[in-house]
Design a protein around this motif. Sequence first.
Motif, PDB file in Angstrom:
ATOM      1  N   UNK A 168       0.867  -1.154  -0.003  1.00  0.00           N
ATOM      2  CA  UNK A 168       0.120   0.006  -0.171  1.00  0.00           C
ATOM      3  C   UNK A 168       0.959   1.226   0.041  1.00  0.00           C
ATOM      4  N   UNK A 169       1.979   1.139   0.292  1.00  0.00           N
ATOM      5  CA  UNK A 169       2.905   2.231   0.414  1.00  0.00           C
ATOM      6  C   UNK A 169       3.267   2.714  -1.135  1.00  0.00           C
ATOM      7  N   UNK A 170       2.919   1.999  -2.185  1.00  0.00           N
ATOM      8  CA  UNK A 170       2.991   2.447  -3.566  1.00  0.00           C
ATOM      9  C   UNK A 170       1.924   3.254  -4.046  1.00  0.00           C
ATOM     10  N   UNK A 171       1.047   3.534  -3.213  1.00  0.00           N
ATOM     11  CA  UNK A 171      -0.108   4.358  -3.596  1.00  0.00           C
ATOM     12  C   UNK A 171      -0.177   5.568  -3.080  1.00  0.00           C
ATOM     13  N   UNK A 172      -0.426   6.633  -3.652  1.00  0.00           N
ATOM     14  CA  UNK A 172      -0.550   8.153  -3.119  1.00  0.00           C
ATOM     15  C   UNK A 172      -1.963   8.490  -3.009  1.00  0.00           C
ATOM     16  N   UNK A 173      -2.117   9.340  -1.958  1.00  0.00           N
ATOM     17  CA  UNK A 173      -3.336  10.122  -1.731  1.00  0.00           C
ATOM     18  C   UNK A 173      -2.779  11.447  -1.052  1.00  0.00           C
ATOM     19  N   UNK A 174      -3.144  12.499  -2.224  1.00  0.00           N
ATOM     20  CA  UNK A 174      -2.783  13.732  -1.795  1.00  0.00           C
ATOM     21  C   UNK A 174      -3.691  14.530  -1.055  1.00  0.00           C
ATOM     22  N   UNK A 175      -3.638  15.872  -0.460  1.00  0.00           N
ATOM     23  CA  UNK A 175      -4.701  16.418   0.231  1.00  0.00           C
ATOM     24  C   UNK A 175      -5.702  16.803  -0.986  1.00  0.00           C
ATOM     25  N   UNK A 176      -6.854  16.741  -0.505  1.00  0.00           N
ATOM     26  CA  UNK A 176      -8.296  16.963  -1.277  1.00  0.00           C
ATOM     27  C   UNK A 176      -8.063  16.291  -2.543  1.00  0.00           C
ATOM     28  N   UNK A 177      -7.354  15.226  -2.654  1.00  0.00           N
ATOM     29  CA  UNK A 177      -7.381  14.359  -3.774  1.00  0.00           C
ATOM     30  C   UNK A 177      -8.667  13.343  -3.745  1.00  0.00           C
ATOM     31  N   UNK A 178      -9.057  12.905  -5.009  1.00  0.00           N
ATOM     32  CA  UNK A 178     -10.362  12.181  -5.291  1.00  0.00           C
ATOM     33  C   UNK A 178      -9.947  10.941  -5.695  1.00  0.00           C
ATOM     34  N   UNK A 179     -10.432   9.707  -5.145  1.00  0.00           N
ATOM     35  CA  UNK A 179     -10.277   8.590  -5.721  1.00  0.00           C
ATOM     36  C   UNK A 179     -11.660   7.739  -5.725  1.00  0.00           C
ATOM     37  N   UNK A 180     -11.723   7.045  -6.923  1.00  0.00           N
ATOM     38  CA  UNK A 180     -13.327   6.766  -6.997  1.00  0.00           C
ATOM     39  C   UNK A 180     -12.954   5.062  -7.384  1.00  0.00           C
ATOM     40  N   UNK A 181     -13.877   4.299  -6.687  1.00  0.00           N
ATOM     41  CA  UNK A 181     -14.067   2.906  -6.704  1.00  0.00           C
ATOM     42  C   UNK A 181     -15.334   2.364  -6.992  1.00  0.00           C
ATOM     43  N   UNK A 182     -15.657   1.820  -8.064  1.00  0.00           N
ATOM     44  CA  UNK A 182     -16.862   1.297  -8.311  1.00  0.00           C
ATOM     45  C   UNK A 182     -16.812  -0.385  -7.628  1.00  0.00           C
ATOM     46  N   UNK A 183     -17.909  -0.625  -7.016  1.00  0.00           N
ATOM     47  CA  UNK A 183     -18.004  -2.328  -6.354  1.00  0.00           C
ATOM     48  C   UNK A 183     -18.960  -2.788  -7.127  1.00  0.00           C
ATOM     49  N   UNK A 184     -18.891  -3.930  -7.908  1.00  0.00           N
ATOM     50  CA  UNK A 184     -19.598  -4.611  -8.614  1.00  0.00           C
ATOM     51  C   UNK A 184     -19.901  -6.193  -7.897  1.00  0.00           C
TER      52      UNK A 184
END
Length: 232
Positions: A168-184
């Motif tokens: 998980x340290x390979x993933x970035x999440x900057x301040x006020x960033x948006x990440x979208x995941x669709x669960x099927x």
Amino acid sequence: MTTLLLARHGLTHLTGPVLAGWTPGVHLSDRGREQAGALASRLSALELDAIVSSPLERCQETAQAVAAGRETPVRTDERFGECRYGDWTGRPLGELAKDPLWPVVQNHPSAVTFPGGESLAAVQHRAVSAVREWNERLGPKAVYLVCSHGDVIKAIVADAMGLHLDQFQRIAADPASLTAIRYTPMRPFVLRLNDVGGDVAGLRPPEGTEDAGGGENPSGSDAAVGGGAGTT
């Protein structure tokens, strides 16, 4: 197909140089409020079935910016709260980088329990459990926003991508960033990751990232524990 939007809170005066954790009274800075407003503008045309937030002030303020002008209230779920970093809370990241636990956090986070605090595996478990419960509660057609913290968002994304927590340290999440995941019914799809919109200037490495010895990224290859201040 439930769609989860993960937003990290905007900048605070501690974001980046200090691991804020559950330090009380950490509010958005002027820049953080601007970021929250920009995020709200980006999402203004999108109907949200729920807005959920970590209980910490910086997330509540970011979520309230998104909720302004909507009939959707901000609901609080402590399971989306920051990792409890225990004795690391409130300490400069440059100082923490010298701690013997730091390389374990970087390379084997699934084995880490912060002294006097929480394990990263427990953080992932509570956050992913919360996502699944909200997905079930809101239904397959829902689009909802969760405002949370860098390491929490990274842990949720790792689960959605089928990655071991050690990745998980390979993933970035900057301040006020948006990440979208669709669960099927079969699998999640990561639609956007660390999306801050606007220009691409932030893709150039910041000055000094190749140097070791301090700051939120002491070696240039280290992940920013807690999420860091981003590049924008």
